[in-house]
Write an enzyme that holds these catalytic residues in place. Structure first.
Site, PDB file in Angstrom:
ATOM      1  N   GLU A 117      37.553  -1.710 -17.167  1.00  0.00           N
ATOM      2  CA  GLU A 117      37.069  -1.948 -18.536  1.00  0.00           C
ATOM      3  C   GLU A 117      37.895  -1.153 -19.537  1.00  0.00           C
ATOM      4  OE1 GLU A 117      32.797  -1.614 -18.733  1.00  0.00           O
ATOM      5  OE2 GLU A 117      32.550  -3.266 -17.338  1.00  0.00           O
ATOM      6  N   GLU A 156      32.631  -5.586 -10.108  1.00  0.00           N
ATOM      7  CA  GLU A 156      31.450  -4.761 -10.398  1.00  0.00           C
ATOM      8  C   GLU A 156      30.225  -5.649 -10.510  1.00  0.00           C
ATOM      9  OE1 GLU A 156      30.744  -1.866 -13.892  1.00  0.00           O
ATOM     10  OE2 GLU A 156      32.580  -1.257 -12.884  1.00  0.00           O
TER      11      GLU A 156
HETATM   12  C1  GAL Z   1      30.256  -0.868 -16.333  1.00  0.00           C
HETATM   13  C2  GAL Z   1      31.231   0.264 -16.033  1.00  0.00           C
HETATM   14  C3  GAL Z   1      30.692   1.138 -14.916  1.00  0.00           C
HETATM   15  C4  GAL Z   1      29.281   1.511 -15.223  1.00  0.00           C
HETATM   16  C5  GAL Z   1      28.435   0.270 -15.365  1.00  0.00           C
HETATM   17  C6  GAL Z   1      26.983   0.574 -15.645  1.00  0.00           C
HETATM   18  O1  GAL Z   1      30.522  -1.452 -17.545  1.00  0.00           O
HETATM   19  O2  GAL Z   1      32.471  -0.238 -15.640  1.00  0.00           O
HETATM   20  O3  GAL Z   1      31.491   2.291 -14.780  1.00  0.00           O
HETATM   21  O4  GAL Z   1      29.313   2.212 -16.406  1.00  0.00           O
HETATM   22  O5  GAL Z   1      28.945  -0.467 -16.460  1.00  0.00           O
HETATM   23  O6  GAL Z   1      26.294  -0.607 -15.955  1.00  0.00           O
END
Ligand code: GAL
Length: 809
Positions: free
Chosen positions: A415, A482
């Protein structure tokens, strides 16, 4: 201190009087002096540190501090402190030889470290996640030498998660001949792999710091997983300064590395001068074939495979980031038993031992270099130093990890705010100077054109985003870097679905927020019209798969299975991690499928039912709901069978087929007793589970994962405290306060109940509550031999104890 100090002295002393026969790399983790004093200058050799605290590294001083709302680390850093810390260590060397060099290796120091030897400054290293080394040779003296390390973590937050502070990974002292292999330059690749034959390319560099030409003989030896020497190669060389050496070997009928059969080969390198052995270096590698085929997916040794992956941060709950090997191993073993086959190192390089465990246990790793790049994401993160250091740190990272068979994907960021295509290209190009055998991705990096695999974070959980991307760029395979984000608190249930909205309110708290995202999320039906479990704080999340951000686990896995070009995902996250909480007073946000203590939540079993072939069935919720007599409670069964039958107190509530919802649900009017699920596969009984209502909490059951540990100041055991009734049934909602005493050959290094709202010290609060029936103790050898005695008392429960033995070294 004396004993270990003597061992190191003796070791180095004796070795240097013998003929030199190879390099020696010794741990120097024990007996450092430490002070958390920003106002000292303690680099000089003769500085008086006798009043400082004595400790062993790995050490994380943040986790020893107090959780305070005023700490500058804030929600990101779990409200734990930073500061400036000094470490000092004596190293005694009996006799120096002009044939030898000494190096010190730090696997990781968080962060901004300065290192001195005998008052000489060796260097500054800002990156807290990648190791570094210094050559000590010219500053050493015979007798006492002193290493001093200053760690400056005074500016916070320095990350978006809990980072820890200090020398939190291993430290090594290495002695080698002036003519030696450069491990960083070693590259082992396997360009051709089949069941019949493997081609292994080995290249490395030999360094000569004598200042004059040397004639040497180099030998490469390859040893197979059964211990048989299967390859040998000798070469004569003249080395003036540095020579590259390359060789290709062919192996017949190789043992291939896979996640199910993680076969490990060894490469031993030996250098001789005039037939005398002067340097040795050994490492391990694996032989595997990975094909990333557009439209079709990922193939490991010609077999299709999905990434059943988890993102994790490196902290391990109550021990912070100073994670003993046994703690890491226990965690990885739980993931393996769940059927997980892939891990993402969010969002930076992990400790070296992590990769070795992944090699030998059979995980595929998405190895991540950075979170953000030039623009920092937290006020004082690595972004401040990025421009000056990124190329060197990236090189060290890739060279450190490129021979691990477990590492299958490089990730260059996560991100990254407003990155440009040129920035992405420059990082990819730099990385590919050091390894071209693996694809490169980036968490939410699909907007650039230079990555090989399109990585989608939370955005990919929105309806049709992945499908639409594929239409535009059909030749790029996609990974959920993710995905899925769901939340759950161990032992907590809500029957109505909760969607994360801005500021974290539940839909019933801020319906206007939910309206905005509603059309784009994969909705989950409520399990009941009226909420069955009321009065729960909105900081706790339900453990039915119904506390979601945009997609639930079950729908997401259906999507992975349905789309060939979508090769799997890395869930956010495997374990709860410290930091990134939803405000004070909370230490974490509960994304993990396993809590901070390492206790599985129900999602653990949901993933197991989706990912593992080992027969299993799991019932939720627990069956101790005093006061809910007659109320219909949704009972959910997860299984990798194809049907299940549920029984309440021996009476069948019906046999049902598994659904496309990947769970089976019965509405069961509550009455206390026994609930049993029998799962079936192809008509045959496959697995069964019984859960039972607990009566009043009566005592505690203590269980250890080890029968004995080594008396080496390093080894650890995990002791579970389970609150039970008089019949020995676990009481799933017990919150009793307990007092812990450990004496004899062990010391407590972590106490954790998994409650995100419990701000007690994980190190020092010996009286504390259990959370939903459980609490964990992590106990480490203190070097004494004899027994470790664990005693737990409570004002409300009968006391319990446990004795664990130690092995003398
Ligand atoms: C994402 C980020 C992660 C964590 C996650 C929590 O956007 O890449 O590191 O922060 O959100 O929802």
């Amino acid at each position: 201190m004396k004993n270990i100090y003597l061992i190191i002295t003796l070791f180095i002393g004796i070795q240097s009087t013998l003929a030199f026969d190879g390099r020696v790399k010794k741990s120097i983790n024990l007996d450092w002096r430490f002070s958390l004093d920003a106002n000292v200058n303690a680099q000089d050799k003769n500085f008086d540190d006798s009043q400082w605290r004595q400790l062993n590294v790995p050490h994380d001083w943040s986790i020893e501090g107090e959780f305070l709302e005023s700490n500058a680390s804030g929600t990101s850093g779990a409200f734990l402190p930073g500061g400036i810390g000094w470490y000092r260590k004596e190293i005694n060397i009996d006799k120096l030889s002009k044939e030898e060099e000494y190096e010190i290796h730090f696997d990781g120091v968080y962060l901004n470290s300065d290192v001195w030897i005998n008052g000489h400054h060796l260097g500054f290293h800002p990156n807290g996640y990648i190791g570094f080394s210094y050559n000590l040779t010219e500053h050493l003296v015979e007798g006492k030498n002193v290493i001093a390390v200053k760690v400056d973590h005074s500016k916070l937050p320095s990350g978006r998660w809990y980072t820890g502070s200090g020398i939190y990974r291993n430290v090594w002292l290495e002695r080698h001949h002036k003519l030696h292999v450069l491990p960083n330059e070693l590259l082992i690749t396997t360009p051709e792999v089949s069941n019949e034959k493997a081609v292994v390319n080995v290249s490395t560099a030999i360094k000569n710091t004598w200042g004059k030409k040397k004639n040497i003989e180099v030998n490469f030896q390859i040893v197979d997983p059964k211990g048989k020497v299967v390859g040998n190669y000798d070469q004569k060389l003249k080395v003036v300064d540095q020579n590259e050496i390359q060789h290709q070997l062919e192996l017949e009928n190789p043992f291939l590395w896979s996640t199910d059969a993680p076969n490990i080969y060894y490469l031993n390198i030996a250098i001789k001068e005039n037939k005398q052995l002067i340097d040795t270096y050994s490492t391990h590698f694996g032989i595997r074939k990975l094909d990333w085929i557009p439209q079709k997916g990922l193939f490991l040794n010609d077999q299709p495979i999905l990434l059943k992956g988890l993102s994790n941060h490196q902290d391990a709950g109550p021990v912070g980031v100073a994670v003993p090997e046994q703690v890491l191993y226990r965690r990885l073993k739980m993931l393996k038993d769940m059927g997980c086959n892939a891990l993402r190192t969010a969002h930076h390089p992990f400790a070296p031992e992590f990769y070795t465990m992944c090699d030998t246990m059979g995980f595929m790793v998405m190895d991540e270099a950075f979170d953000g790049w030039w623009k920092n994401k937290a006020d004082y993160d690595y972004g401040i130093y990025f421009e000056k250091y990124w190329k060197k740190d990236l090189e060290n990272f890739v060279k450190r990890d490129r021979n691990h068979p477990s590492v299958v994907i490089w990730s260059i960021g996560n991100e990254v705010p407003k990155f440009t295509n040129d920035e992405q290209e420059s990082i990819v190009n730099e990385l590919k100077k050091h390894d071209t055998s693996r694809p490169v991705t980036q968490g939410r990096g699909y907007l650039g054109t230079h990555i090989d695999l399109a990585g989608f974070n939370g955005h990919g959980e929105l309806k049709n985003v992945i499908e639409n991307y594929h239409k535009k760029d059909p030749n790029k395979l996609i990974i959920g870097t993710e995905i899925t984000h769901t939340l759950q608190t161990r032992g907590v249930y809500r029957t109505k679905t909760w969607y994360r909205t801005k500021d974290n309110p539940a839909p019933w708290e801020k319906p206007e927020h939910f309206k905005r995202i509603e059309p784009r999320v994969y909705k989950i039906k409520d399990l009941s019209e009226e909420e069955v479990f009321t009065g729960i704080t909105s900081k706790y999340q339900s453990s039915y798969d119904n506390s979601i951000v945009r997609i639930g686990v079950r729908h997401e896995w259906n999507r992975v299975e349905a789309l060939d070009y979508y090769i799997g995902n890395f869930r956010w996250t495997g374990f709860d991690y410290l930091g990134e909480s939803f405000n004070w007073p909370a230490r974490t946000a509960n994304f993990g499928i396993i809590d901070l203590a390492g206790f599985p939540k129900d999602h653990y079993y949901l993933y197991q039912s989706l990912w593992s072939d080992v027969p299993m069935v799991h019932i939720l919720p627990h069956w101790s709901h005093k006061g809910k007599e007659g109320v219909k409670i949704p009972v959910v069964v997860y299984t990798n069978g194809d049907a299940a039958e549920l029984f309440l107190n021996g009476k069948s509530l019906g046999k049902k087929e598994m659904t496309s919802e990947r769970q089976i649900v019965w509405q069961v009017p509550y009455t206390k007793g026994k609930v049993e699920a029998i799962a079936y596969k192809e008509g045959k009984e496959w697995s069964k589970q019984i859960i039972q209502t607990a009566e009043e909490a009566y005592t505690m059951k203590l269980t250890s994962d080890r029968k004995r540990i080594n008396a080496d100041k390093k080894d650890v055991l995990h002791c579970e405290i389970n609150v039970v009734d008089a019949e020995g049934n676990i009481v799933p909602n017990a919150m009793d306060e307990v007092t812990i005493e450990v004496s004899g050959a062990g010391k407590i290094i972590g106490i954790e109940n998994g409650d995100i709202l419990d701000m007690s010290s994980s190190k020092y609060d010996l009286t504390r509550k259990v959370f939903n029936g459980k609490c964990l103790l992590i106990i480490q050898s203190n070097g004494k031999t004899g027994d470790i005695n664990i005693k737990v008392t409570s004002k409300t429960l009968k006391e319990a104890d446990l004795r664990i033995g130690t092995h003398a070294l």
